[in-house]
Design a protein around this motif. Structure first.
Motif, PDB file in Angstrom:
ATOM      1  N   ASN A 514       0.827  -1.200   0.000  1.00 15.24           N
ATOM      2  CA  ASN A 514       0.000   0.000   0.000  1.00 15.24           C
ATOM      3  C   ASN A 514       0.864   1.254   0.000  1.00 15.24           C
ATOM      4  N   GLY A 515       0.223   2.368  -0.308  1.00 16.60           N
ATOM      5  CA  GLY A 515       0.949   3.618  -0.498  1.00 16.60           C
ATOM      6  C   GLY A 515       1.709   4.083   0.725  1.00 16.60           C
ATOM      7  N   ALA A 516       1.128   3.910   1.931  1.00 15.68           N
ATOM      8  CA  ALA A 516       1.788   4.376   3.150  1.00 15.68           C
ATOM      9  C   ALA A 516       3.101   3.645   3.384  1.00 15.68           C
ATOM     10  N   GLU A 517       3.098   2.330   3.118  1.00 14.05           N
ATOM     11  CA  GLU A 517       4.312   1.550   3.329  1.00 14.05           C
ATOM     12  C   GLU A 517       5.396   1.931   2.320  1.00 14.05           C
ATOM     13  N   ILE A 518       4.996   2.155   1.075  1.00 19.12           N
ATOM     14  CA  ILE A 518       5.953   2.565   0.056  1.00 19.12           C
ATOM     15  C   ILE A 518       6.550   3.929   0.411  1.00 19.12           C
ATOM     16  N   GLU A 519       5.726   4.830   0.884  1.00 20.23           N
ATOM     17  CA  GLU A 519       6.216   6.154   1.282  1.00 20.23           C
ATOM     18  C   GLU A 519       7.212   6.034   2.429  1.00 20.23           C
ATOM     19  N   MET A 520       6.977   5.068   3.322  1.00 18.33           N
ATOM     20  CA  MET A 520       7.913   4.853   4.428  1.00 18.33           C
ATOM     21  C   MET A 520       9.277   4.421   3.899  1.00 18.33           C
ATOM     22  N   ILE A 521       9.266   3.508   2.937  1.00 16.10           N
ATOM     23  CA  ILE A 521      10.520   3.070   2.335  1.00 16.10           C
ATOM     24  C   ILE A 521      11.204   4.233   1.624  1.00 16.10           C
ATOM     25  N   ARG A 522      10.425   4.984   0.882  1.00 22.40           N
ATOM     26  CA  ARG A 522      10.977   6.100   0.108  1.00 22.40           C
ATOM     27  C   ARG A 522      11.649   7.118   1.027  1.00 22.40           C
ATOM     28  N   SER A 523      10.979   7.487   2.117  1.00 25.59           N
ATOM     29  CA  SER A 523      11.542   8.479   3.048  1.00 25.59           C
ATOM     30  C   SER A 523      12.820   7.976   3.694  1.00 25.59           C
ATOM     31  N   GLU A 524      12.820   6.699   4.070  1.00 29.02           N
ATOM     32  CA  GLU A 524      14.003   6.157   4.730  1.00 29.02           C
ATOM     33  C   GLU A 524      15.159   6.011   3.742  1.00 29.02           C
ATOM     34  N   LEU A 525      14.857   5.654   2.501  1.00 28.07           N
ATOM     35  CA  LEU A 525      15.906   5.579   1.486  1.00 28.07           C
ATOM     36  C   LEU A 525      16.549   6.954   1.285  1.00 28.07           C
ATOM     37  N   ILE A 529      20.486   7.394   2.057  1.00 27.12           N
ATOM     38  CA  ILE A 529      21.361   7.736   0.930  1.00 27.12           C
ATOM     39  C   ILE A 529      22.090   9.039   1.225  1.00 27.12           C
ATOM     40  N   GLY A 530      21.378  10.006   1.804  1.00 23.17           N
ATOM     41  CA  GLY A 530      22.018  11.264   2.169  1.00 23.17           C
ATOM     42  C   GLY A 530      23.119  11.068   3.168  1.00 23.17           C
ATOM     43  N   ASN A 531      22.927  10.138   4.109  1.00 27.21           N
ATOM     44  CA  ASN A 531      23.961   9.870   5.112  1.00 27.21           C
ATOM     45  C   ASN A 531      25.138   9.093   4.535  1.00 27.21           C
ATOM     46  N   ALA A 532      24.881   8.363   3.417  1.00 28.08           N
ATOM     47  CA  ALA A 532      25.925   7.491   2.862  1.00 28.08           C
ATOM     48  C   ALA A 532      26.833   8.199   1.875  1.00 28.08           C
ATOM     49  N   THR A 533      26.562   9.459   1.545  1.00 28.45           N
ATOM     50  CA  THR A 533      27.429  10.198   0.631  1.00 28.45           C
ATOM     51  C   THR A 533      28.013  11.412   1.330  1.00 28.45           C
TER      52      THR A 533
END
Length: 593
Positions: A514-525, A529-533
């Motif tokens: 569902n959309g809420a779970e995908i948004e959770m993944i997107r936000s955490e990614l 990613i910001g922390n990894a560069t």
């Protein structure tokens, strides 16, 4: 009177997979292709060329002659012969006998070449004859063909009869006393004397050394300690017997961080050892058309019936596809096509070249000009393996990967088959496996930021690898991502297992549909990613947001479990490190096709 004939030659998979060297792998496919060509020639010689009407495949074309190092004939054929019933049976027996004798001639020539300069005792030739005489599995069936308009029904009948003959094949057992072949491990290795039950282990080994000792490796291409049976000896020497250039070893296809000065004139790495991420890897791809039985049976045609003209047209289109695939490979360095016939392709090479090649092959398969049909699809297995992995194991994994791709289904997009499975076999023994469709389709309930419909997945993945390299992402990003979500995944899976009778919990499942779970993944990614560069300028932040959106979209399309998605991320990370090394070899390595 006409007869519809179905003719099959085997064994196939076990014969091809019995390979210790790449030349063995090539020879397995090539010899089967040769045998089919020889059987078709014998059919025309025994029945008369004017009495044979070929349905599948067609006789050798100019395109095949130009690429004679690539096996291109399947292990079976369908034809119509003008011959009385009893006479047809007798003539097919003659074709069968002629084919067995042809293989025996090839085997005798190969063994003679393998032991060039040695006078072989009669017992060796007896072993050769005995092992080759009952090696082939030749099956055939035919039915009277009086009404050409009934081709559909008659083809189904003859195929059913052929399947029955195969299921009732005779099983023969031969007592063997010698040490087994180091490649196939099925038949006795050729030895100086015929082994007997009274001989001790030491005597058997001494007998092998007597025959196999002091063989010139540049002639036999054998390794120290190798001893082969007659069939595997034939495979090992077939390429040399045909006066082809030596088939490149897997070393020629492997990738590491190689500098030009570390390559010899042929483009092969010089004296390199590697471990971990420096381990040298190569790729093997097995591509196969989807639902070919439906195409041949006419189920995909408007009439829903097979016709002679329709089957011939399919054969002609598949011949064009095969030739186009070989031509496409010629433009790529550092890879080689082993088999390209009908709807099947088997190729080996450097990782990125193989991945780009198979995407082009898939596109060609549905090309109305060079492929089967605009609605035709295909699936494949891509096995990425370390240089030192046993080749038989690699081929076995490749077939399993192809089967996984054939079984692909995605409830969110409605996609089925038309997929590829990436199987990454690490040098440590760890395995990474993920299956994806060749093309991304817009899901029914896609988020607003999902804007990648009809995108080629392999190109997309390699593009993500480029961005990964550009952003300079730390590999810790994957481990942090996994650490954040694995507990949620386990909790979800535990809830799903409550109503099941089994107490086992399949760790790692996490559908996020569902959309809420995908948004959770997107936000955490985006955060990880910001922390990894180390970069933080506005332009980089924009790329990070886009990269997070694409990785989230990839998960939405993936629809697999949490574990396979993290494995896919690991593969993308690995691909991001390949481009510089492959660019070096592209500039040095000569084409092997």
């Amino acid at each position: 009177m006409e007869q519809l004939v179905a003719f099959s030659i085997g064994p196939v998979q076990s014969f091809i997979a019995s390979a210790r060297k790449t030349t063995d792998l090539w020879s397995g496919s090539y010899i089967l292709s040769e045998l089919t060509q020889k059987a078709m020639t014998l059919m025309e010689e025994i029945f008369g060329a004017e009495s044979v009407e070929w349905i599948q495949p067609q006789p050798m074309k100019a395109a095949v002659l130009e690429n004679r190092e690539v096996a291109s004939f399947p292990n079976r054929f369908i034809c119509i012969v003008s011959s009385p019933l009893e006479e047809t049976k007798e003539k097919l027996h003659r074709v069968e006998s002629g084919l067995t004798e042809y293989l025996a001639e090839v085997a005798r020539a190969s063994v003679g070449l393998l032991f060039a300069g040695k006078v072989l005792p009669a017992s060796v030739w007896e072993q050769v004859e005995e092992q080759v005489s009952d090696f082939l599995e030749i099956f055939w069936a035919f039915v009277p063909f009086e009404n050409r308009g009934a081709f559909h029904e008659k083809r189904l009948e003859v195929e059913s009869m052929l399947a029955s003959v195969k299921n009732n094949r005779p099983i023969s057992f031969k007592q063997q006393h010698g040490l087994v072949c180091t490649v196939c491990k099925q038949r006795e290795a050729l030895s100086a004397e015929s082994p007997t039950a009274e001989m001790s282990q030491g005597e058997l080994k001494a007998d092998l050394r007597k025959l196999w000792g002091n063989i010139q490796n540049d002639v036999s291409r054998s390794q120290e300690g190798e001893h082969l049976c007659a069939v595997c000896s034939t495979k090992r020497m077939r390429r040399k017997a045909l006066q082809f250039e030596p088939f490149p070893s897997v070393t020629a296809f492997t990738m590491a961080k190689i500098k030009p000065e570390q390559l010899d004139e042929g483009g092969n790495p010089i004296g390199m050892t590697a471990s971990g991420d420096q381990e040298r890897y190569y790729a093997v791809v097995m591509f196969d058309g989807d639902d070919m039985g439906k195409w041949v049976s006419g189920a995909k045609s408007p009439t829903k019936k097979a016709t002679i003209e329709g089957n011939k047209a399919i054969t002609e289109r598949l011949s064009k596809f095969s030739a186009a695939g070989i031509a496409q490979a010629k433009g790529k360095k550092n890879m080689k096509v082993i088999y390209s016939g009908g709807d099947d392709v088997l190729a080996i090479g450097s990782i990125l070249n193989v991945m780009r090649f198979v995407e082009e092959v898939r596109e060609m398969f549905s090309d109305p000009e060079n492929g089967l049909d605009k609605d035709a699809t295909g699936s494949c297995g891509i096995i990425i393996a370390p240089e030192k992995a046993p080749l038989q194991q690699v081929i076995s994994y490749g077939r399993k990967a192809e089967a996984l791709a054939k079984g692909y289904e995605n409830a969110a997009t409605g996609a089925a088959k038309d997929a590829f499975t990436l199987h990454f076999l690490r040098g440590s023994g760890q395995q990474r496996i993920v299956t994806l469709p060749f093309s991304a389709r817009m899901p029914n309930q896609a988020p607003a930021w999902f804007n990648l419909p009809d995108k080629k997945l392999i190109s997309w993945i390699l593009g993500l690898a480029d961005v990964w390299q550009e952003l300079g992402l730390s590999p810790n990003f994957i481990y942090h991502f996994e650490d954040v979500f694995k507990h949620v995944a386990m909790e979800w899976n535990f809830k799903q297992s409550k109503n099941k009778t089994t107490q086992s919990v399949n760790e790692g499942k996490m559908p996020f549909q569902n959309g809420a779970e995908i948004e959770m993944i997107r936000s955490e990614l985006y955060r990880l990613i910001g922390n990894a560069t180390a970069k933080s300028d506005p332009e980089t932040k924009g790329k990070i947001r886009e990269f997070a959106d694409q990785l989230s979209s990839l998960y939405f399309i993936h629809q697999g479990d949490f574990l396979s998605y993290t494995q896919l991320l690991e593969m993308i990370r690995y691909f991001s490190k390949l481009a510089p090394a492959e660019e070096v070899l592209e500039n040095v390595q000569t084409s092997y096709v």
